[in-house]
Design an enzyme around this catalytic site. Sequence first.
Site, PDB file in Angstrom:
ATOM      1  CB  THR A   1       3.133  -0.466  -4.491  1.00  0.00           C
ATOM      2  OG1 THR A   1       2.567  -0.190  -3.213  1.00  0.00           O
ATOM      3  CG2 THR A   1       4.606  -0.760  -4.343  1.00  0.00           C
TER       4      THR A   1
ATOM      5  N   GLY B   1       0.787  -1.237   0.000  1.00  0.00           N
ATOM      6  CA  GLY B   1       0.000   0.000   0.000  1.00  0.00           C
ATOM      7  C   GLY B   1       0.815   1.280   0.000  1.00  0.00           C
ATOM      8  CD  GLN B   2       6.055   0.744   1.325  1.00  0.00           C
ATOM      9  OE1 GLN B   2       6.242  -0.078   0.438  1.00  0.00           O
ATOM     10  NE2 GLN B   2       6.865   0.898   2.345  1.00  0.00           N
ATOM     11  CG  ASP B   3       3.569   7.254  -1.723  1.00  0.00           C
ATOM     12  OD1 ASP B   3       4.488   6.408  -1.635  1.00  0.00           O
ATOM     13  OD2 ASP B   3       3.709   8.447  -1.431  1.00  0.00           O
TER      14      ASP B   3
END
Length: 182
Positions: free
Chosen positions: A68, A64-66
Amino acid sequence: MGGSSSTQIAMLGLDLSGKTTCLYRLKFNQYTDTRPTVGFNCEKIEFETPNGKTRVFTIWDVGGQDKTRPLWKSYTRKADGIIYVVDSTDKERLEEAKIELVKLLKSPETFGLPVVILANKQDLPESLEKYEIEKSLGLTELSSGHLWHIEPTCAVTGEGLQEAVETMVELIEKKKKMKLKR
Ligand code: G3D
Ligand code: MG
């Protein structure tokens, strides 16, 4: 088709909301220590529905990191439903969680997909309640075209996860019936 076919679920949400902890809680029925997800995790999870049928879920837990988040789309394309995990204690990033959810539900890839939102980390004293998360995410406005449900959960103890998965099944069935009627 029939009872043995697997239902594809995309598990999405901001990093640190608890997606991987939810996935392994469901898979192994115990708490598992996680590392930030690079890429994705995928598990098949078998469970009994209230009417005694066995159902297999393939759950895709996508980082969920921006950087990805643009990849979310490729997982929703094949999905039957979306589980969207929210950290109920992270008031600073609730707006970001909302923006990402709105983007997700407006994209053509997710059209008509049922969404179950997990108001996660309910064990922590500072967590917002279900109705507060519902309001902050603006769920009633953004839901057009999507059946949705919000469930308070704790991925550490597993509280609410079974209910969330059962509701997912119900929404997918309901959606199928709605399509058939058209
Ligand atoms: P992500 O996959 O969405 O990025 P993770 O999130 O599953 O890796 O979880 C991020 C952190 O939140 C982890 O803590 C995890 O133990 C914690 N967490 C997840 N769900 C819950 C919950 O319901 N309650 C509490 N109290 N914590 C939760 P660490 O410390 O390993 O970063
Ligand atoms: Mg993860």
